[in-house]
Motif scaffolding. Structure first.
Motif: not given
Ligand SMILES: [Zn+2]
Ligand SMILES: [Zn+2]
Length: 90
Positions: A11-13, A27-29, A35-39
């Protein structure tokens, strides 16, 4: 095409790698692009009952509510407690 952005928040990079301060609650998202994570910050939602920003939330009556405010969550807990305290039959 989905781009793997590794430790970055989709989302926010922002970097969520260990030591970034965002590692603990990530979390993985993934979404349509990345594809990456969500902070933590991007996971926060405002509870529509208590207006607190919360990570653990769910839907209730079409609203976003935190687990503390969600009557359905309470029912689940009570059910579990009843099961826990019921006499063992075997
Ligand atoms: Zn983020
Ligand atoms: Zn709440």
């Amino acid at each position: 095409m989905i781009i793997d952005i590794g430790d970055k928040c989709v989302e926010c990079k922002n970097d969520t790698s260990p030591g970034s301060g965002r590692f603990v609650n990530r979390i993985p998202a993934g979404n349509d692009e990345f594809e990456g994570y969500l902070c933590t910050e991007c996971r926060l939602m405002t509870c529509e009952i208590c207006n607190e920003e919360v990570i653990d939330y769910g839907g209730y009556n079409g609203m976003i509510v935190c687990d503390d405010c969600n009557p359905e969550e309470d029912e689940d807990e009570e059910t579990e407690k009843k099961v826990d305290s019921s006499p063992q039959l075997f």
